[in-house]
Every structure is written in C-alpha cells, then in structure tokens.
Write a protein that holds these residues in place. Structure first.
Motif, PDB file in Angstrom:
ATOM      1  N   VAL A 195      51.110  45.889  47.926  1.00  0.00           N
ATOM      2  CA  VAL A 195      51.127  45.352  46.556  1.00  0.00           C
ATOM      3  C   VAL A 195      51.862  46.299  45.617  1.00  0.00           C
ATOM      4  O   VAL A 195      52.054  47.460  45.942  1.00  0.00           O
ATOM      5  CB  VAL A 195      49.688  45.188  46.014  1.00  0.00           C
ATOM      6  N   SER A 242      42.650  40.096  54.333  1.00  0.00           N
ATOM      7  CA  SER A 242      43.998  40.652  54.513  1.00  0.00           C
ATOM      8  C   SER A 242      44.242  41.768  53.505  1.00  0.00           C
ATOM      9  O   SER A 242      43.584  41.847  52.466  1.00  0.00           O
ATOM     10  CB  SER A 242      45.037  39.552  54.358  1.00  0.00           C
ATOM     11  N   ARG A 243      45.161  42.654  53.850  1.00  0.00           N
ATOM     12  CA  ARG A 243      45.472  43.771  52.963  1.00  0.00           C
ATOM     13  C   ARG A 243      46.994  43.944  52.895  1.00  0.00           C
ATOM     14  O   ARG A 243      47.560  44.842  53.487  1.00  0.00           O
ATOM     15  CB  ARG A 243      44.807  45.055  53.477  1.00  0.00           C
ATOM     16  N   ILE A 252      42.225  46.820  38.830  1.00  0.00           N
ATOM     17  CA  ILE A 252      41.263  45.977  38.110  1.00  0.00           C
ATOM     18  C   ILE A 252      40.515  45.084  39.093  1.00  0.00           C
ATOM     19  O   ILE A 252      41.130  44.383  39.891  1.00  0.00           O
ATOM     20  CB  ILE A 252      41.979  45.078  37.072  1.00  0.00           C
ATOM     21  N   GLU A 304      40.147  35.990  48.473  1.00  0.00           N
ATOM     22  CA  GLU A 304      39.360  36.259  49.672  1.00  0.00           C
ATOM     23  C   GLU A 304      38.131  37.060  49.259  1.00  0.00           C
ATOM     24  O   GLU A 304      38.093  37.604  48.158  1.00  0.00           O
ATOM     25  CB  GLU A 304      40.197  37.051  50.695  1.00  0.00           C
ATOM     26  N   TYR A 330      38.956  47.431  47.744  1.00  0.00           N
ATOM     27  CA  TYR A 330      39.284  46.011  47.695  1.00  0.00           C
ATOM     28  C   TYR A 330      40.800  45.815  47.780  1.00  0.00           C
ATOM     29  O   TYR A 330      41.552  46.492  47.093  1.00  0.00           O
ATOM     30  CB  TYR A 330      38.774  45.379  46.382  1.00  0.00           C
ATOM     31  N   SER A 331      41.217  44.878  48.608  1.00  0.00           N
ATOM     32  CA  SER A 331      42.640  44.543  48.652  1.00  0.00           C
ATOM     33  C   SER A 331      42.922  43.519  47.553  1.00  0.00           C
ATOM     34  O   SER A 331      41.991  42.941  46.990  1.00  0.00           O
ATOM     35  CB  SER A 331      42.996  43.964  50.020  1.00  0.00           C
ATOM     36  N   LEU A 332      44.197  43.297  47.267  1.00  0.00           N
ATOM     37  CA  LEU A 332      44.530  42.405  46.148  1.00  0.00           C
ATOM     38  C   LEU A 332      43.967  40.984  46.318  1.00  0.00           C
ATOM     39  O   LEU A 332      43.412  40.444  45.365  1.00  0.00           O
ATOM     40  CB  LEU A 332      46.037  42.383  45.897  1.00  0.00           C
ATOM     41  N   PRO A 333      44.084  40.396  47.516  1.00  0.00           N
ATOM     42  CA  PRO A 333      43.498  39.051  47.661  1.00  0.00           C
ATOM     43  C   PRO A 333      42.004  39.029  47.321  1.00  0.00           C
ATOM     44  O   PRO A 333      41.500  38.032  46.829  1.00  0.00           O
ATOM     45  CB  PRO A 333      43.728  38.725  49.142  1.00  0.00           C
ATOM     46  N   ILE A 335      43.055  40.299  35.353  1.00  0.00           N
ATOM     47  CA  ILE A 335      43.160  40.289  36.817  1.00  0.00           C
ATOM     48  C   ILE A 335      44.417  39.551  37.255  1.00  0.00           C
ATOM     49  O   ILE A 335      45.021  39.882  38.279  1.00  0.00           O
ATOM     50  CB  ILE A 335      41.870  39.676  37.421  1.00  0.00           C
ATOM     51  N   LEU A 390      40.598  41.249  45.127  1.00  0.00           N
ATOM     52  CA  LEU A 390      40.538  41.490  43.678  1.00  0.00           C
ATOM     53  C   LEU A 390      40.774  40.213  42.875  1.00  0.00           C
ATOM     54  O   LEU A 390      40.131  39.982  41.865  1.00  0.00           O
ATOM     55  CB  LEU A 390      41.588  42.543  43.271  1.00  0.00           C
ATOM     56  N   ILE A 391      41.696  39.397  43.322  1.00  0.00           N
ATOM     57  CA  ILE A 391      42.004  38.198  42.535  1.00  0.00           C
ATOM     58  C   ILE A 391      41.156  37.007  42.975  1.00  0.00           C
ATOM     59  O   ILE A 391      41.380  35.878  42.548  1.00  0.00           O
ATOM     60  CB  ILE A 391      43.510  37.838  42.564  1.00  0.00           C
TER      61      ILE A 391
END
Ligand SMILES: Cc1ncc(C[n+]2csc(CCOP(=O)(O)OP(=O)(O)O)c2C)c(N)n1
Lengths: 586, 189
Positions: free
Chosen positions: A338, A334-335, A552, B109, B100-103, A545, B105-106
């Motif tokens: 943010v 998913s995107r 990051i 996913e 990279y999307s946030l999910p 992170i 990155l953290i």
C-alpha cells in the motif's frame, strides 16, 4: 577470507577484482544493489544513468574507450537497452564489456516474467549464468576475460533468487588492468551498412569459436553420479535440483549458457539412461537439446510459469505419498502493498478519485498503487514511460469512439526522466488534450531510494545540478497557463489544480512536489508531528479511512490514528468535515 | 542435516535485520548458510518473508510446503498465512501482535479472532509471546525483532554463541546495549 554475500554484492566484488573501472545502471529490482555496492569502491566510476539505454550506450563507449565496463539492469531494462545491445554485438569491445540482466521469475516486483536467456542467441552475444554468490564473483572475472578474448559483449544473466540470496564467498584481490589504448578503427566501430555486412560474418565466425570454447569451458561441468538419470540445468535451477537429487544422479551444470556446449550435451545424454532438463521459465535448454535430436523430459513436468523451487521439482519427478501439512480454519486476510502513511502520492489520487469520468493511465513506481482500493484511480499500467504515451493513444481512441472520458496520465519523477519526456513532447507536438500528472517525490522510491537527475546528488555521493521538471515541461511547449505546481499535502490546492485540468482542452500538466515520507531527513524533520482524533467531535463517518492511509483504523468502535506511523501529512484532517482530526507538533 | 527456518511478518518489522544477524551467527558456528530475502513491492506494508537454511552443505536457499523446522512469525496473521510451510513436528514461534492490513482497515476484510488458540490446537510445538510488550518494557518498541530473534535462537539451541559480538556489526554502538538486552529477554521467553 570468506564473507557471506548476496549475489548482487558478490557481483560487485567480482567486477572490482576483475579490474572493472566503469559501471552504469538504472535501478530495478532485483538488480539495484549491484551498482550501490560497486559505488563503494573508489577505483570504479559508477553512475545512475537516466535509463537502461543510456547505461548500455555509456558502457559501449567506455568499452571502446578501453575500460573494463559493466552495465546492470532488471530484465525489462534490457528491452529498453536492446537497441545498443544488438549493434555493439557487431562492433565487439576494446575493454571487456559485461551487461548484467537480472530476471524476476515469480514476478516478486515486476510487470512480466520474460526470460532474458533468449536475448543471447537473438543478439548473438556470449552468455554466462551463475548459480550462487560464489559463482557470481568467480564468473564475473571470467566474463571480462571472455569478453576481451573473443571480442564480444557478455550477457551476465541472474535471477531474483541468485541476486537476493546470501552465501559464502571467498574474496580475492583486485587485478589492476588499467584502461587500454584506443585505436581509431571505423570498420569496427562505425556501423554503416558496408561495415556491418562485414561484421556480421565476423559475428558468425565468433559464434563458432565461442561454441568450441563452450565445450571446453570450466563453467560447464559434468558431475558424474548414478547414470540412470542425467540432469541438464543452469543457474539457481541447479541449486534446487541438487537439493532434491543430491549426489544420486549425474548433472551437466551449465554456467556458459550461450553458445551452448553441443558436444558436451551429446556426450552426457549418451552416457545416461534418462535425460531431465530442469530449468525455470522458458524451455531454453530444452529447445536446444531437442534441436540436437535428443529426447528429454522438461517442460511437460515443470511449468514455465512462476519461480522454480525444490518443492516443484520434487512434485514433478519424485511425488511423495501424503505428507502432513498444517492448515487452519482461519483465513488470513490479504496484505497487499500500500501507499505508506504520509505518502505524498495519496493527495492527488484522492482528488482525482472524485471524478468518475476519468480514465487514469498509471506507470511504474510506488504510485502504481494508486490502483488499490479505496482510491482505485488507476485503470492501465504497462511499462515505464507509458503513463504518458499510452494516455495519448487512449485519448485518440476515446475521441474516435465519440466518448468523452478525461484522460489523466501519471508518472513519477524518476520515470519522467527515464522515458516520460519524449511522450510529453509527442503530446505537445500532436496537440493531444490529455492531463499529465508528474509526481515529484524527489527520489526513486519504489526501488529503495536511489538518486536521480532531480535529486541534486549522484550515486557516488557528489552534489549535482538539479534538473528542474517544471522547466522541462515549459521547454517542450506546455503553455504556462496549463501548468500547476502543487503541494499534494495541501488538498485544496491539489483539488483546484485537478478541477482546472479536468476542464482543460489542451495538453495540461500538474506537478506534485513533496518529498517521499521515508527519506531519512524528512522522517527526522517530521518525527514529532502527528495527527490525533478528537473523540468528542468524531462522528465515525470514516471519511478519513477512505484516504486509504494505513495509519488510520476503526478499532473497537473508535477511529484511531497510530501515532508511530503517522507523519502529520494532515490529509485525513483536511477531508474531515467535523474538525475531529487535530495536528500535534510542528 | 540441513535445517530450514522461515521468518515471516510485515514490511518495516525488521525481519531482514534479524535474518542477517542469525545468518552471520550461523556462519560463525561453522555452518554453510544460505539466506534468501524477497523485497521490492513487499516493503510497502506487504507481507515479507526470509528463508534461512544451514547445515554442512546447503544448495537451495528455498523452503517449501511442510519444510520449515522453525517458523517464526513476527505478526500473528502471518503465522496463519505461512503455516503450511511448517514441517510436521516443527516449532512455531508466534508474536502475539496485530498489524491490520489495508483491506482490514477499510473494512473490506476482517482481522480474525482466536488465532493463537487455533494455532495451538493445530500445532504441537507452539510458543506465543508478546514481543512488542517486552520491547516496550525495555524502552524501545523497535527492538521487537531482536526479542523474537532471541526466542528463535533459543528454539534452535544456538544460545551458546556470543551473539552480542555478532550484533556489533549490524547495530550502531549507541543502540547495542539495548539490543543485547532485548536478545536476552527473547531467549528467556
Ligand atoms: C524499464 C524498467 N526499469 C526499471 C524498472 C524498475 N522500477 C520500477 S519503479 C521504479 C522507480 C520509479 O521511481 P519514480 O518514478 O520516481 O516513482 P516513485 O517510486 O518514487 O513513486 C523503477 C526503477 C522497471 N519497472 N522498468
């Protein structure tokens, strides 16, 4: 001359050509670019109003003062402005008055999917609905004329696809209509009960005349094709239907959509074998057609949820045999949207995220994203202003329920001016012990960087006094010792303020001050500043992170900071216990 | 016949600018054009799409499942996300580039591996390239969108138009030369 324009650009052009001289709006997707484009015309006074109610009231005054006037807003904005709408409907106009409402089927950037066509019969004002950019321009000119001829405000109803789609538009010249004289007329312009009672009869009589007009108006037209199927439709739904059925059916294309053309509909329905009603969201046309005693196929085929498309219409009425569609074993991660790298909203949410007894009421703006993991702070979001006012109610429920949650309300600068101040006054007056965080990033960011009363500049580009948020907070009665103004890039300072707020027993305000990282001047100033990881010191604990900064990443066993995204806000450096994040540049 | 093009990618990649230039060019070529973009929330690092339809007479700006003659993906996960919109036998252009999307990155996913290979095994007409690398070689990563636009124009066989003339209206003079080169590089992929 032909130009390719978005619906919003075409509306601005149409108002310009129609001789409009005053326009006011509060930003809101998908309507925002209407005023941004109108501001390019020297002949028109344009402004960002503090909120939609102010914009419409200003427009009412301007119209009575004799100017052709436009007010624009997104669908939920009309809720805020509903009060003046319902009464200017009684008073009528002097200079033409057009109120643009831009609905958002599919909720690309909205909190609900309300269909504002329902407002026109409710408020008893004329309504016009264009289907594409050319109609946006042409119908706008028509709207001003209808407004003046029938002495009515006109609701001009758009949807996201009309606002944000581009099509060819034939441009015309501006007709200078000037500003009409003003004649005092209290029976028309002072709505005390005695006058309103009389006006109500006139409104009903006006509706009869408008209905007659609707039956003969060029904005409503029949396109005869094969008469086995007849389609009644309006706005973007017409474009979708036409795409699917082409010239193989007959259409009743409605552009003047309140009052609806009853005689025309009856005539059309009689001439065709089967009647389809193709419309997005609510069964607005369908309900009316049924009241005429006419059978039709509508919402049982086309859902009222989500945006309409040719694909949905095709599936509903012309199901195809299995069409091959490509698919893949791989699932795309998913995107979600943010908070940007360097977003000044991040620091305060990070600080609050450490307190597990906090219930956070958010509001609408970029900072709504405080709900997203890994910060996951926000619990509740309703509408603009509720970041403060809903906190008050939640705190009362929490107290009555014997719970000891700490309530934090979050609100952006533009939203605070829009409808946060009244809530804050309520908090002081009723002594509600909650914390209010005002996130001042010196811009209305979410909608694409519009000026607001705190930015020192007007829509027309003039310098303006800066309305100081801290002074307002003091003036409404928050005690000086209960106010903290912090730089959210300074984590220690921000954490200290949150700690004080968390312990407070009376209304408490934190103001975070740091401009949006995407403001051009800010980007320029910070262009050569960034953070980088010292790999020798980095223990890969991933604390950085957990700030949720998209610059990051943990890639190939290393923490890396994307230099092109980073603006050197240093939040990650401040959460690092090992001094492994270094700031480069000044 | 009306043609449908879908451009997909991530907020900030310059998709809207590329779409504007393409629409303007199509207009110059005498087509009726509808272009639709969705912005708002999507700008904040989310997935972004624009749809362009052109032909003799175009009504709806929207492209649905299995309807895109060309799908141009500015980022490869986005190619996967929107693959179902590609028409059978249509052309897929995919930029071999990862955001990279946030999910991801953290660590919630995972960014999938082997995307290009998978796409090639599914779709007959795939062209993959590294527009980011080409843009960097030309001197500015920010021209990545124009490189992809070049590839798209080529795939649509519209390269006979003077695109430099179209770009003039959208790109400041000091960056025009670089972008004209980027477009040419994209056409040569
Ligand atoms: C009544 C209403 N009007 C307009 C909008 C559209 N809108 C959503 S967020 C926003 C701006 C918020 O700006 P600000 O409070 O300064 O927060 P930022 O995005 O800058 O963080 C607007 C105008 C809306 N959702 N509701």
């Amino acid at each position: 001359m032909k130009k390719i324009l978005t619906g919003n650009e075409a509306i601005a052009r149409g108002a310009y050509e129609a001789g409009c001289t005053i326009a006011a709006a509060y930003p809101g997707t998908p309507s925002t670019e209407i005023l941004e484009n109108m501001a390019k015309y020297q002949e028109i006074y344009t402004e960002w109003s503090t909120n939609e109610k102010v914009a419409v009231e200003l427009a009412c005054g301007a119209s009575i003062g004799g100017a052709r006037t436009l007010a624009a807003m997104k669908h939920v904005g009309l809720n805020v402005a509903a009060d003046p709408l319902f009464t200017i409907a009684y008073e009528g106009v002097n200079g033409g008055l057009v109120i643009v409402t831009a609905d958002d089927p599919g909720m690309h950037s909205s909190q609900n999917e309300q269909d504002n066509r329902r407002y026109a019969p409710f408020a008893k004002v004329a309504m016009i609905e264009p289907a594409d950019s050319q109609e946006c321009k042409d119908f706008m000119k028509h709207a001003f004329e209808v407004s003046e001829i029938f002495d009515t405000p006109v609701l001009f109803r758009l949807t996201t696809r009309v606002c944000h789609s581009k099509g060819l538009v034939e441009l015309g010249e501006r007709t200078e209509v000037g500003v009409k004289d003003y004649q005092k007329d209290i029976k028309k312009y002072v709505m005390i009960p005695a006058h309103s009672r009389v006006r109500h009869y006139q409104v009903e009589e006006r509706l009869n005349r408008l209905r007659e007009y609707s039956n003969n108006c060029p904005l409503n037209r029949i396109e005869w094709g094969d008469k086995k199927i007849g389609i009644v439709t309006s706005g973007i739904s017409y474009s979708h239907a036409k795409e699917v059925f082409g010239d193989s059916v007959s259409y009743l294309k409605i552009g003047f959509s309140f009052p609806l053309p009853d005689k025309m509909i009856k005539k059309f329905a009689k001439a065709v074998d089967k009647l389809y009603v193709i419309e997005e969201n609510e069964p607005y046309l369908e309900d009316f057609i049924r009241t005429l005693g006419i059978e039709c196929l509508g919402k049982e085929y086309i859902p009222c949820c989500e945006e309409l498309s040719p694909e949905i219409i095709r599936k509903a009425f012309l199901p195809e045999k299995d069409k091959k569609v490509y698919d893949s074993e791989i699932k795309a991660p998913s995107r979600p949207p943010v908070l940007c790298p360097g977003c000044p909203h991040r620091g305060i949410y990070y600080a609050v995220s450490k307190y597990k007894d906090v219930v956070a009421v958010g509001d609408i703006g970029c900072y709504t994203l405080g709900m997203m993991p890994p910060l996951s702070v926000t619990d509740i979001v309703i509408c603009m202003g509720a970041g403060i006012s809903a906190s008050l109610g939640f705190k009362r429920a929490s107290m009555k329920g014997g719970r000891d949650e700490k309530i934090f309300g979050f609100i952006g600068d533009s939203t605070f001016f829009h409808s946060g101040i009244t809530g804050l006054i309520d908090a002081v007056y009723n002594k509600t012990p909650a914390v209010f965080v005002i996130l001042d990033n010196s811009i209305t960011a979410m909608t694409g960087h519009q000026e607001n009363p705190g930015t020192g500049k007007t829509l027309m580009g003039e310098a303006a006094p800066v309305i100081d948020i801290e002074s307002i907070v003091k003036a409404v009665g928050i005690k000086a010792e209960d106010i903290r103004v912090v730089d959210p890039y300074n984590l220690e300072m921000t954490q200290a303020a949150v700690k004080d707020a968390h312990e407070a027993q009376e209304p408490f305000v934190i103001i975070t001050k740091q401009p949006c990282a995407l403001i051009k001047e800010v980007q320029k100033k910070r262009a050569n500043i960034y953070c980088s990881i010292n790999e020798e010191k980095c223990t890969k604990c991933k604390a950085c992170i957990k700030t949720g900064c998209p610059a990051i990443a943990f890639k190939n066993g290393q923490i890396v900071i994307d230099r092109s995204m980073c603006n050197g806000c240093t939040l990650c450096a401040q959460v690092c216990k090992f001094d492994a994040v270094e700031k480069v540049g000044e | 016949m009306t043609k449908s093009i879908l451009l997909v990618g991530v907020g900030g990649q310059g998709i809207i600018l590329a779409s504007k230039i393409l629409s303007e060019g199509l207009l110059k070529l005498g087509y009726d054009v509808k272009m639709s973009e969705i912005h708002g929330m999507a700008q904040r690092g989310g997935s972004v799409t624009t749809q362009i339809r052109f032909g003799e007479k175009v009504y709806s700006p929207c492209v649905g499942s299995g309807e895109a003659d060309v799908l141009a993906a500015f980022e490869k996960v986005e190619a996967v996300r929107w693959l179902h919109q590609l028409k059978e036998g249509g052309t897929l252009l995919v930029n071999d580039y990862e955001i990279y999307s946030l999910p991801v990155l953290i660590g919630q996913e995972k960014y999938p591996e082997g995307i290009i290979k998978e796409l090639k095994s599914r779709v007959e007409n795939v062209k993959s390239f590294d527009a980011g690398k080409i843009a960097v070689e030309l001197g500015n990563i920010k021209t990545q969108n124009i490189v992809i636009l070049g590839a798209l124009i080529k795939a649509l066989r519209l390269d006979t138009l003077d695109w430099a003339d179209v770009m003039k209206e959208y790109i400041p003079p000091r960056l025009l030369d670089l972008n004209v080169k980027a477009l040419a590089a994209g056409m040569e992929i």
